[in-house]
Design an enzyme around this catalytic site. Structure first.
Site, PDB file in Angstrom:
ATOM      1  N   ASP A 216       0.851  -1.179   0.000  1.00 56.19           N
ATOM      2  CA  ASP A 216       0.000   0.000   0.000  1.00 56.19           C
ATOM      3  C   ASP A 216       0.892   1.236   0.000  1.00 56.19           C
ATOM      4  OD1 ASP A 216      -3.058   0.900   0.981  1.00 56.19           O
ATOM      5  OD2 ASP A 216      -1.459   2.255   1.615  1.00 56.19           O
ATOM      6  N   ASN A 224      -2.480  12.876  -2.900  1.00 57.51           N
ATOM      7  CA  ASN A 224      -3.462  13.327  -3.897  1.00 57.51           C
ATOM      8  C   ASN A 224      -3.973  14.723  -3.581  1.00 57.51           C
ATOM      9  OD1 ASN A 224      -3.742  11.496  -5.978  1.00 57.51           O
ATOM     10  ND2 ASN A 224      -5.269  10.238  -4.947  1.00 57.51           N
ATOM     11  N   HIS A 229      -5.062  14.624  -8.477  1.00 58.61           N
ATOM     12  CA  HIS A 229      -5.274  13.225  -8.868  1.00 58.61           C
ATOM     13  C   HIS A 229      -4.480  12.826 -10.113  1.00 58.61           C
ATOM     14  CE1 HIS A 229      -8.369  12.216  -5.930  1.00 58.61           C
ATOM     15  NE2 HIS A 229      -8.846  13.441  -6.096  1.00 58.61           N
ATOM     16  N   ASP A 233      -2.282   9.596 -10.176  1.00 58.98           N
ATOM     17  CA  ASP A 233      -2.370   8.513 -11.174  1.00 58.98           C
ATOM     18  C   ASP A 233      -0.987   8.185 -11.731  1.00 58.98           C
ATOM     19  OD1 ASP A 233      -5.063   8.389 -10.805  1.00 58.98           O
ATOM     20  OD2 ASP A 233      -5.604   9.414 -12.667  1.00 58.98           O
ATOM     21  N   GLU A 259      -4.888   2.328  -3.958  1.00 58.07           N
ATOM     22  CA  GLU A 259      -3.420   2.361  -3.976  1.00 58.07           C
ATOM     23  C   GLU A 259      -2.808   1.078  -3.450  1.00 58.07           C
ATOM     24  OE1 GLU A 259      -4.735   4.465  -0.141  1.00 58.07           O
ATOM     25  OE2 GLU A 259      -5.445   4.222  -2.195  1.00 58.07           O
TER      26      GLU A 259
END
Length: 351
Positions: A216, A224, A229, A233, A259
């Site tokens: 994770d 973020n 975002h 990404d 994630e």
């Protein structure tokens, strides 16, 4: 001409994924007619047909090509509800093949009648030479016509077979696409579940040889919020690329969700899984990512890892995943950017 399945709705893709699995499990011939029958069955737009199909599937003799043809003639040949472009293309292909088979059957029947007539005439003991010659010519003509018809039919069926193989490959590609995460191009959760099922089956003789790493990305929500975002990404794609570049033959790598990422390792020990996780942990920690047109790198990215090994038939996949997830939770709780094995959990419990 077949349309490309990539242009069909998502529902059609999901249905054909299901069909592919059903055909493999029940050893059903992948003919155009069978695909069409099963496609309409899973689509569920024809209640009477679905009821009839359910009864057949519950019958000990089950489904076969002959049953499929009967169902098609009884329920589907006049069905005008199949209005999608895919349905129309499929219907055209099946219609052409059925017409070819009927035409061949009619020609074969005609040739058979001609030969039977010649045989009957030859049984007459009073035939003269000219009559025998005429009958012989008729036999040769019928045989030649039958040969030509047979050759033409074989060529037509070969072409249809090529189209079927093309469709089959499209279905395989669609199935693979349906199990791929669009952002990272890793396997998605469905791919993970399928791989887990297969690997657990293969690991019955050596359960401990199947290991699971769940990782994770640390503080990803805060990342973020700070950078947006789109940058988030990019980080997910970069993290996936690190795992893909160093992927080994015994690994199945998937995006587990958000994630979180999962790696299933066949024929591996906990120690080897730990080494693999450490390799990834160091790679992402040492990365210096920066946004376009900016000199300064964005903040350091780290990840936490939980690792477990399969215990065999005494546990199910949920238990297996749960232990890896507990180890990941401990890694997070202990400060992040670290690896925790399931054995660390048992040691803590003992103390």
């Amino acid at each position: 001409m077949l349309i490309d399945i990539q242009d069909t709705p998502d529902k059609a893709k999901r249905i054909f994924n299901t069909i592919t699995v059903a055909f493999d499990e029940q050893n059903i011939n992948p003919t155009p007619l069978n695909y069409f029958v099963w496609y309409q069955y899973f689509k569920g737009d024809n209640p009477k047909f679905r009821q009839a199909m359910d009864a057949i599937l519950n019958d000990p003799f089950g489904y076969n090509d002959r049953v499929g043809k009967r169902l098609y003639d009884e329920f589907l040949v006049e069905d005008d509800n199949a209005a999608s472009e895919f349905d129309r293309a499929f219907r055209r292909l099946i219609g052409v093949m059925v017409k070819k088979m009927h035409a061949w059957s009619d020609k074969l029947e005609t040739h058979t009648k001609e030969l039977d007539a010649c045989t009957s005439k030859l049984s007459d003991p009073n035939l003269n030479a000219e009559q025998v010659k005429a009958i012989t010519n008729s036999v040769l003509h019928a045989a030649s016509s039958m040969k030509e018809s047979s050759k033409a039919f074989q060529e037509e069926m070969t072409q249809s077979s090529i189209e079927v193989k093309h469709l089959r490959q499209q279905l395989i590609d669609a199935r693979a696409e349906a199990m791929q995460d669009e952002l990272t191009e890793l396997g998605n959760r469905k791919a993970f579940n399928n791989a887990m099922e297969e690997l657990i089956f293969d690991a019955q003789e050596n359960p401990a040889g199947l290991c699971l790493i769940i990782s994770d990305i640390d503080h990803f929500k805060k990342f973020n919020d700070n950078y947006g975002h789109l940058v988030g990404d990019s980080v997910l794609r970069y993290y996936a690329s690190i795992m893909k570049k160093t992927k080994r033959d015994n690994e199945t790598i998937c995006r587990f969700g958000g994630e979180e990422f999962a790696i299933l390792l066949a024929n591996s020990s906990l120690e080897e899984a730990h080494e693999r996780a450490e390799e990834i942990r160091q790679a992402i920690e040492s990365a210096h990512l920066k946004r376009k047109n900016e000199v300064e790198p964005i903040s350091t990215i780290t990840a936490s890892f939980g690792i477990a090994s399969y215990k065999g038939s005494k546990e199910n996949s949920e238990d297996f995943i749960g232990r890896a997830d507990q180890a990941l939770y401990k890694a997070k709780n202990d400060g992040r950017n670290r690896i925790v094995l399931e054995t660390d959990l048992s040691e803590n419990t003992a103390t």
